[in-house]
Scaffold this motif. Structure first.
Motif, PDB file in Angstrom:
ATOM      1  N   TYR A  33     -34.596   4.266  82.771  1.00 15.00           N
ATOM      2  CA  TYR A  33     -35.807   3.458  82.636  1.00 15.00           C
ATOM      3  C   TYR A  33     -35.557   2.017  83.061  1.00 15.00           C
ATOM      4  N   ASN A  34     -34.293   1.701  83.426  1.00 14.08           N
ATOM      5  CA  ASN A  34     -33.942   0.344  83.836  1.00 14.08           C
ATOM      6  C   ASN A  34     -32.640   0.410  84.630  1.00 14.08           C
ATOM      7  N   TYR A  35     -32.214  -0.736  85.182  1.00 15.82           N
ATOM      8  CA  TYR A  35     -30.912  -0.809  85.819  1.00 15.82           C
ATOM      9  C   TYR A  35     -29.826  -0.656  84.753  1.00 15.82           C
ATOM     10  N   ILE A  36     -28.683  -0.059  85.128  1.00 10.83           N
ATOM     11  CA  ILE A  36     -27.602   0.087  84.162  1.00 10.83           C
ATOM     12  C   ILE A  36     -26.986  -1.282  83.870  1.00 10.83           C
ATOM     13  N   HIS A  37     -26.556  -1.473  82.620  1.00 11.72           N
ATOM     14  CA  HIS A  37     -25.879  -2.708  82.237  1.00 11.72           C
ATOM     15  C   HIS A  37     -24.371  -2.465  82.228  1.00 11.72           C
ATOM     16  N   ILE A  38     -23.601  -3.501  81.951  1.00  8.41           N
ATOM     17  CA  ILE A  38     -22.148  -3.358  82.060  1.00  8.41           C
ATOM     18  C   ILE A  38     -21.582  -2.439  80.981  1.00  8.41           C
ATOM     19  N   MET A  74     -38.846   5.716  78.507  1.00  4.91           N
ATOM     20  CA  MET A  74     -39.359   5.929  79.858  1.00  4.91           C
ATOM     21  C   MET A  74     -40.881   5.954  79.877  1.00  4.91           C
ATOM     22  N   ILE A  75     -41.462   6.585  78.874  1.00  5.07           N
ATOM     23  CA  ILE A  75     -42.932   6.639  78.789  1.00  5.07           C
ATOM     24  C   ILE A  75     -43.501   5.233  78.654  1.00  5.07           C
ATOM     25  N   GLU A  81     -45.311  -0.471  83.946  1.00  2.00           N
ATOM     26  CA  GLU A  81     -45.248  -0.655  85.396  1.00  2.00           C
ATOM     27  C   GLU A  81     -46.428  -0.015  86.121  1.00  2.00           C
ATOM     28  N   GLY A  82     -47.226   0.763  85.394  1.00  2.00           N
ATOM     29  CA  GLY A  82     -48.380   1.397  86.010  1.00  2.00           C
ATOM     30  C   GLY A  82     -48.021   2.523  86.950  1.00  2.00           C
ATOM     31  N   ILE A  83     -46.897   3.210  86.659  1.00  2.00           N
ATOM     32  CA  ILE A  83     -46.468   4.343  87.480  1.00  2.00           C
ATOM     33  C   ILE A  83     -46.204   5.530  86.564  1.00  2.00           C
ATOM     34  N   THR A  84     -45.971   6.700  87.154  1.00  2.00           N
ATOM     35  CA  THR A  84     -45.694   7.888  86.351  1.00  2.00           C
ATOM     36  C   THR A  84     -44.237   7.887  85.895  1.00  2.00           C
ATOM     37  N   VAL A  85     -43.944   8.681  84.884  1.00  7.04           N
ATOM     38  CA  VAL A  85     -42.570   8.808  84.405  1.00  7.04           C
ATOM     39  C   VAL A  85     -41.652   9.349  85.499  1.00  7.04           C
ATOM     40  N   PRO A  86     -42.028  10.381  86.247  1.00  6.14           N
ATOM     41  CA  PRO A  86     -41.158  10.827  87.345  1.00  6.14           C
ATOM     42  C   PRO A  86     -40.913   9.751  88.398  1.00  6.14           C
ATOM     43  N   GLU A  87     -41.929   8.941  88.712  1.00  8.19           N
ATOM     44  CA  GLU A  87     -41.735   7.856  89.676  1.00  8.19           C
ATOM     45  C   GLU A  87     -40.742   6.833  89.147  1.00  8.19           C
ATOM     46  N   LEU A  88     -40.834   6.520  87.856  1.00  9.73           N
ATOM     47  CA  LEU A  88     -39.880   5.596  87.245  1.00  9.73           C
ATOM     48  C   LEU A  88     -38.469   6.172  87.308  1.00  9.73           C
ATOM     49  N   VAL A 182     -32.396  15.004  57.241  1.00  6.03           N
ATOM     50  CA  VAL A 182     -31.294  15.058  58.196  1.00  6.03           C
ATOM     51  C   VAL A 182     -31.589  15.968  59.388  1.00  6.03           C
ATOM     52  N   ASP A 183     -32.662  16.749  59.340  1.00  8.30           N
ATOM     53  CA  ASP A 183     -33.037  17.601  60.464  1.00  8.30           C
ATOM     54  C   ASP A 183     -33.409  16.735  61.679  1.00  8.30           C
ATOM     55  N   PHE A 184     -33.224  17.284  62.872  1.00  9.01           N
ATOM     56  CA  PHE A 184     -33.507  16.492  64.075  1.00  9.01           C
ATOM     57  C   PHE A 184     -34.372  17.291  65.040  1.00  9.01           C
ATOM     58  N   ALA A 185     -35.041  16.554  65.931  1.00  7.89           N
ATOM     59  CA  ALA A 185     -36.052  17.141  66.817  1.00  7.89           C
ATOM     60  C   ALA A 185     -35.414  17.836  68.008  1.00  7.89           C
ATOM     61  N   LEU A 186     -35.879  19.067  68.251  1.00  2.00           N
ATOM     62  CA  LEU A 186     -35.531  19.809  69.462  1.00  2.00           C
ATOM     63  C   LEU A 186     -36.659  19.728  70.482  1.00  2.00           C
ATOM     64  N   TRP A 187     -37.874  19.671  69.992  1.00  3.01           N
ATOM     65  CA  TRP A 187     -39.068  19.595  70.842  1.00  3.01           C
ATOM     66  C   TRP A 187     -40.046  18.646  70.170  1.00  3.01           C
ATOM     67  N   LYS A 188     -40.676  17.776  70.970  1.00  6.03           N
ATOM     68  CA  LYS A 188     -41.583  16.770  70.408  1.00  6.03           C
ATOM     69  C   LYS A 188     -42.985  16.994  70.961  1.00  6.03           C
ATOM     70  N   GLY A 189     -43.926  17.221  70.062  1.00  9.12           N
ATOM     71  CA  GLY A 189     -45.303  17.404  70.483  1.00  9.12           C
ATOM     72  C   GLY A 189     -45.833  16.161  71.179  1.00  9.12           C
ATOM     73  N   ALA A 190     -46.667  16.374  72.196  1.00  8.84           N
ATOM     74  CA  ALA A 190     -47.158  15.259  73.005  1.00  8.84           C
ATOM     75  C   ALA A 190     -48.259  14.492  72.291  1.00  8.84           C
ATOM     76  N   LYS A 191     -48.227  13.176  72.443  1.00  9.16           N
ATOM     77  CA  LYS A 191     -49.315  12.318  72.001  1.00  9.16           C
ATOM     78  C   LYS A 191     -50.304  12.188  73.161  1.00  9.16           C
ATOM     79  N   PRO A 192     -51.539  11.790  72.884  1.00  4.80           N
ATOM     80  CA  PRO A 192     -52.536  11.674  73.961  1.00  4.80           C
ATOM     81  C   PRO A 192     -52.042  10.774  75.088  1.00  4.80           C
ATOM     82  N   GLY A 193     -52.186  11.265  76.321  1.00  4.27           N
ATOM     83  CA  GLY A 193     -51.815  10.482  77.492  1.00  4.27           C
ATOM     84  C   GLY A 193     -50.350  10.554  77.875  1.00  4.27           C
ATOM     85  N   GLU A 194     -49.508  11.235  77.087  1.00  2.23           N
ATOM     86  CA  GLU A 194     -48.087  11.321  77.404  1.00  2.23           C
ATOM     87  C   GLU A 194     -47.798  12.462  78.374  1.00  2.23           C
ATOM     88  N   ILE A 195     -46.737  12.317  79.141  1.00  3.12           N
ATOM     89  CA  ILE A 195     -46.270  13.396  79.989  1.00  3.12           C
ATOM     90  C   ILE A 195     -45.858  14.567  79.094  1.00  3.12           C
TER      91      ILE A 195
END
Length: 471
Positions: A33-38, A74-75, A81-88, A182-195
């Motif tokens: 989602y950005n340039y890599i840092h050091i 990324m979302i 930036e006004g672009i899609t997630v794949p474009e980013l 302590v349980d963790f997410a394997l799949w996250k349901g989409a919010k409106p407008g999300e990829i």
């Protein structure tokens, strides 16, 4: 005998690959989602150096490093930036490849993208549900961490001490959907407008941890040799990878876990962060810093140790690299008048240095001791180049060995380009200024650089004179 420090056991272990002569390794890559840092660069350089040493020792390495190309960051950034997630993702994957190429990172055998494995991820999650290790909840799917008996062993913590969920994005709404905090997410349901992608549990996207389990086992098998990444990934990311992978396959996930240390910034050893104003991207840094020097600086600190990024430390690394290049040039210059044949005694010294280098690097990639042997070889080369009579085969052997040992650190020595008269005069003027400022180290370095080019200096009361000739 090559030994590596295994985070799982917290001790050095003799490295024994699953398949003789082959190393299968997976290293967690960036979220694009950005340039890599050091800090990102430190991990990339550390594991590229480890890979290169395995190859130097004769192993065939299958090296896989992923791109996380969908998550909350990324979302949010794509929306800004006004672009899609794949474009980013495309934009910053290309930037990553350009920046790492400048740092002489060997291309990975494979760079899988999470979004290319959506169907495999869904199938993996469904198997965990079928086995009782996971459960759907209002469009999400969570992993039952307590059902995995050894949960917490990589982090060396008891599950009861792990109050936070395994996701980096835990919030009150999400916690309310879980059976256990302590349980963790394997799949996250989409919010409106999300990829999102369709799934048996509704439209959504993968959780962070499941991506690496699916991609690594798909490309390297259910069990592979080495998994690497920054020490900040030990918990929850790598611990969760173990839990979900071993629950799905019923097999050990990884034999050796390797983790690199952090990068701190400035004399105060501050952790790098945008809020402190000390956030440095490789993209910006390479505009003003020699990429070979940055690579040499980071590659010559043992991977488990923290790196203190300061201008002074970078300048020290730059000078050390210049000395090695000068030694290489000195030996190259003497090839012009070298006699045919070789010097067995000197070549035996080179072989001993190489053996000591290997002993150092075999000890969990101890690059500090390894680079000390490289400097010893450079010193030997400088001394030999000063002899009245030198032998061609021995000079070539020394130069070739120096280049090979340095290439493990991702640094390639270059053949000296012939200096024109203006450049010679500029270096002499710089040397005069250095002597006036009593910077005798820089003065000597310039003299050595010019000598490697066959430029002889003569300091006289009327100033410094120079001529081209045999040293």
């Amino acid at each position: 005998m090559l030994k590596v420090f295994n985070t799982m056991t917290r001790q050095k272990e003799t490295f024994e690959p699953i398949t003789p002569g082959v190393v299968n390794m997976y290293v967690c890559g960036p979220t694009v989602y950005n340039y890599i840092h050091i800090g990102n660069a430190r991990s990339v350089i550390a594991f590229d150096t480890i890979r290169r040493y395995f190859e130097y020792r004769g192993y065939q390495v299958k090296y896989v490093s992923n791109f996380t190309d969908v998550d909350d960051k990324m979302i949010n950034e794509a929306h800004k930036e006004g672009i899609t997630v794949p474009e980013l993702g495309d934009k910053f994957i290309q930037a990553f490849k350009e920046d790492t190429a400048a740092l002489n990172i060997e291309p990975a055998t494979a760079n899988p993208r999470a979004t290319d494995y959506i169907q495999e991820i869904i199938e993996f999650v469904q198997k965990l549900i079928d086995k009782g290790y996971a459960y759907p909840a209002a469009g999400d799917v969570y992993y039952r961490a307590r059902k995995f008996s050894d949960y917490g062993q990589l982090a060396h913590q008891n599950i009861d001490e792990l109050e936070e969920g395994a996701s980096q994005h835990t919030n009150d709404e999400e916690t309310a959907r879980k059976e256990d905090p302590v349980d963790f997410a394997l799949w996250k349901g989409a919010k409106p407008g999300e990829i999102s992608w369709p799934s048996p549990w509704g439209a959504g996207r993968p959780g962070w941890h499941i991506e690496c389990s699916v991609m690594s086992t798909h490309l390297l098998g259910d069990t592979f040799d080495i998994h690497g990444g920054g020490e900040d990934l030990i918990f929850p990311h790598h611990q969760n990878e173990i839990a979900q992978s071993e629950a799905e396959t019923g097999k050990p996930f990884v034999h050796y876990w390797l983790h690199n240390g952090f990068v701190t910034v400035g004399d105060e050893n501050q952790k790098m962060s945008k809020s402190l104003g000390n956030f440095v991207t490789v993209h910006d840094l390479l505009k003003t810093v020699d990429p070979r020097a940055l690579r040499f600086f980071m590659a010559t600190t043992q991977y488990r140790r923290p790196i203190q990024y300061t201008q002074q430390n970078l300048e020290t690394a730059t000078r050390n690299l210049e000395r090695l290049q000068t030694a290489y040039d000195n030996m190259g210059y003497r090839l012009q008048d070298a006699e045919a044949g070789n010097d067995p005694k000197v070549e035996q010294e080179v072989r001993q240095i190489t053996a000591d280098y290997t002993d150092a690097m075999d000890d969990d990639f101890n690059v500090q001791n390894g680079v000390a042997e490289v400097h010893e070889l450079a010193r030997l080369g400088n001394v030999y180049a000063e002899r009245p009579v030198v032998f061609k085969d021995t000079l070539e052997f020394m130069r070739r060995t120096l280049g090979e040992l340095l290439s493990v650190f991702g640094v390639n020595l270059t053949e000296a380009a012939e200096l024109d008269d203006d450049r010679i005069e500029a270096l002499i003027n710089e040397r005069v200024a250095a002597r006036k400022n009593r910077d005798f180290q820089r003065s000597d370095e310039i003299r050595e650089q010019l000598k490697a080019q066959g430029i002889i200096l003569e300091d006289t009361p009327q100033g410094t004179r120079w001529k081209k000739g045999n040293s």
